[in-house]
Design a protein around this motif. Structure first.
Motif, PDB file in Angstrom:
ATOM      1  N   ARG A 112       0.826  -1.205   0.000  1.00 55.66           N
ATOM      2  CA  ARG A 112       0.000   0.000   0.000  1.00 55.66           C
ATOM      3  C   ARG A 112       0.860   1.254   0.000  1.00 55.66           C
ATOM      4  N   TYR A 113       1.956   1.211   0.738  1.00 55.97           N
ATOM      5  CA  TYR A 113       2.867   2.365   0.778  1.00 55.97           C
ATOM      6  C   TYR A 113       3.444   2.635  -0.612  1.00 55.97           C
ATOM      7  N   MET A 114       3.894   1.588  -1.275  1.00 51.77           N
ATOM      8  CA  MET A 114       4.515   1.755  -2.587  1.00 51.77           C
ATOM      9  C   MET A 114       3.483   2.117  -3.652  1.00 51.77           C
ATOM     10  N   ALA A 115       2.222   1.742  -3.436  1.00 54.67           N
ATOM     11  CA  ALA A 115       1.170   2.125  -4.376  1.00 54.67           C
ATOM     12  C   ALA A 115       0.933   3.626  -4.363  1.00 54.67           C
ATOM     13  N   HIS A 116       1.193   4.263  -3.206  1.00 54.05           N
ATOM     14  CA  HIS A 116       1.037   5.713  -3.102  1.00 54.05           C
ATOM     15  C   HIS A 116       2.143   6.447  -3.846  1.00 54.05           C
ATOM     16  N   CYS A 117       3.299   5.819  -3.954  1.00 60.36           N
ATOM     17  CA  CYS A 117       4.429   6.456  -4.626  1.00 60.36           C
ATOM     18  C   CYS A 117       5.265   5.367  -5.278  1.00 60.36           C
ATOM     19  N   ALA A 118       5.228   5.309  -6.586  1.00 58.64           N
ATOM     20  CA  ALA A 118       5.903   4.236  -7.313  1.00 58.64           C
ATOM     21  C   ALA A 118       7.410   4.241  -7.090  1.00 58.64           C
ATOM     22  N   SER A 119       7.984   5.395  -6.780  1.00 62.81           N
ATOM     23  CA  SER A 119       9.430   5.487  -6.596  1.00 62.81           C
ATOM     24  C   SER A 119       9.857   5.195  -5.161  1.00 62.81           C
ATOM     25  N   ALA A 120       8.906   4.926  -4.274  1.00 63.18           N
ATOM     26  CA  ALA A 120       9.231   4.697  -2.869  1.00 63.18           C
ATOM     27  C   ALA A 120      10.024   3.413  -2.689  1.00 63.18           C
ATOM     28  N   ARG A 121      10.922   3.431  -1.721  1.00 62.30           N
ATOM     29  CA  ARG A 121      11.708   2.256  -1.386  1.00 62.30           C
ATOM     30  C   ARG A 121      11.689   2.060   0.124  1.00 62.30           C
ATOM     31  N   ILE A 122      11.558   0.808   0.548  1.00 58.51           N
ATOM     32  CA  ILE A 122      11.549   0.499   1.976  1.00 58.51           C
ATOM     33  C   ILE A 122      12.630  -0.531   2.267  1.00 58.51           C
ATOM     34  N   ASN A 123      13.449  -0.234   3.266  1.00 55.03           N
ATOM     35  CA  ASN A 123      14.397  -1.209   3.795  1.00 55.03           C
ATOM     36  C   ASN A 123      13.812  -1.756   5.091  1.00 55.03           C
ATOM     37  N   LEU A 124      13.567  -3.057   5.136  1.00 53.15           N
ATOM     38  CA  LEU A 124      12.912  -3.678   6.285  1.00 53.15           C
ATOM     39  C   LEU A 124      13.922  -4.475   7.103  1.00 53.15           C
ATOM     40  N   GLU A 125      13.951  -4.200   8.399  1.00 53.07           N
ATOM     41  CA  GLU A 125      14.794  -4.942   9.340  1.00 53.07           C
ATOM     42  C   GLU A 125      13.884  -5.658  10.323  1.00 53.07           C
ATOM     43  N   MET A 126      14.071  -6.969  10.481  1.00 55.47           N
ATOM     44  CA  MET A 126      13.244  -7.752  11.402  1.00 55.47           C
ATOM     45  C   MET A 126      14.086  -8.269  12.561  1.00 55.47           C
ATOM     46  N   ALA A 127      13.588  -8.075  13.784  1.00 56.10           N
ATOM     47  CA  ALA A 127      14.282  -8.531  14.991  1.00 56.10           C
ATOM     48  C   ALA A 127      13.263  -8.512  16.124  1.00 56.10           C
ATOM     49  N   ASN A 128      13.701  -8.846  17.333  1.00 57.53           N
ATOM     50  CA  ASN A 128      12.749  -8.785  18.440  1.00 57.53           C
ATOM     51  C   ASN A 128      12.611  -7.357  18.958  1.00 57.53           C
ATOM     52  N   THR A 129      11.701  -7.166  19.904  1.00 55.17           N
ATOM     53  CA  THR A 129      11.369  -5.821  20.369  1.00 55.17           C
ATOM     54  C   THR A 129      12.590  -5.067  20.886  1.00 55.17           C
ATOM     55  N   ALA A 130      13.401  -5.728  21.720  1.00 57.54           N
ATOM     56  CA  ALA A 130      14.559  -5.057  22.309  1.00 57.54           C
ATOM     57  C   ALA A 130      15.542  -4.602  21.235  1.00 57.54           C
ATOM     58  N   GLU A 131      15.748  -5.445  20.219  1.00 57.08           N
ATOM     59  CA  GLU A 131      16.712  -5.117  19.160  1.00 57.08           C
ATOM     60  C   GLU A 131      16.199  -3.989  18.274  1.00 57.08           C
TER      61      GLU A 131
END
Length: 292
Positions: A112-131
């Motif tokens: 949905r975020y990228m649909a709002h702006c075709a040029s948008a880029r997201i870097n996703l980092e996954m870890a636990n809450t503390a990290e």
């Protein structure tokens, strides 16, 4: 104005690198130019921002106090520059998510975020809450989505949406036919749980108050799918977010259990640095997450 944005860049990069030569190289400056910029910043206000330990520069108390404010100011300047260049929408957004959120909620949000702006880029980092919280504190992430509750003077924790944990077991587990578990059931069974530091584990321990010292925790695992497979194999019972169990309950590969009188409800949260500049991208991300 008695300081320049370039001086702030040198200050921030030196704090990150703990060495003026490496900071200069990172900023494509000569060492002498970077050293002069830092000295001028300190001399303008008759202050010292670093303790000099050999070749290493370590932030002192004043430097640590100034760091988040300088970071926020520089980010606002860079955002203004991007707006003036008409490229404000193209910068990557650095988002952190705890494992349950990342695995089960993030893909539609990113779409949905990228649909709002075709040029948008997201870097996703996954870890636990503390990290995730630690990375937000260090400005390595623009915003985090977490499952656990925490407090820190430099963090803003904002409620996002409701969630609940569910106890579950394999269909052929002896407790599957019982469904409703008493306290003696909970202490007699073997448990397979998320690791300490995760939001899921935090809520589980809150719900199990009074019983924690008596629980037989045989496995502590970081990955939700690994826990589900271990429970499906009959190694014990687990406790995870309902979000992660919907498909398994539907296909009857796992079955829910009930522990009357114990509260497994929780909230999911946004976590942001208190001094982080809210760019247009961050504001749009929050709005999309809040959409029904």
């Amino acid at each position: 104005m008695r300081y320049s944005l370039r001086q702030l860049q040198v200050f921030l990069e030196t704090a990150r690198q703990q060495n003026i030569s490496r900071a200069a190289a990172s900023l494509s400056m000569s060492q002498s130019a970077a050293s002069s910029a830092l000295k001028e910043l300190e001399s303008q206000f008759d202050i010292q921002l670093f303790d000099r330990i050999g070749k290493r520069l370590q932030l002192n108390e004043l430097g640590r106090l100034m760091l988040p404010r300088a970071q926020a100011l520089l980010e606002q300047a860079l955002a203004l520059e991007a707006d003036l260049d008409r490229h404000a929408e193209s910068g990557p957004l650095k988002v952190g998510a705890t494992l349950t959120i990342g695995n089960y909620l993030m893909v539609p949000l990113i779409a949905r975020y990228m649909a709002h702006c075709a040029s948008a880029r997201i870097n996703l980092e996954m870890a636990n809450t503390a990290e995730i919280a630690e990375q937000v504190l260090n400005f390595d992430l623009d915003i985090g989505l977490i499952e656990g509750e925490l407090q820190h003077p430099d963090l803003l924790i904002t409620p996002w949406r409701d969630d609940e944990l569910v106890l579950f077991c394999a269909p052929d587990h002896p407790l599957a036919a019982k469904g409703r578990l008493s306290d003696p059931d909970l202490t007699a069974v073997e448990w397979i749980l998320r690791e300490p530091g995760s939001g899921t584990r935090q809520v589980f321990e809150r719900a199990m108050h009074g019983l924690l010292p008596h629980l037989n925790i045989t496995l502590q695992l970081q990955h939700t799918e690994t826990i589900k497979r271990a429970v499906a194999s009959g190694l014990g019972i687990g406790c995870l977010s309902r979000i992660a169990l919907i498909d398994a309950f539907h296909h009857r590969t796992l079955v829910p259990l009930d522990a009357p009188g114990r509260d497994f409800s929780r909230r999911l949260y946004f976590v942001q640095h208190r001094h982080k500049y809210l760019s247009a991208g961050i504001r749009r991300w929050i709005d999309i997450c809040r959409e029904p």
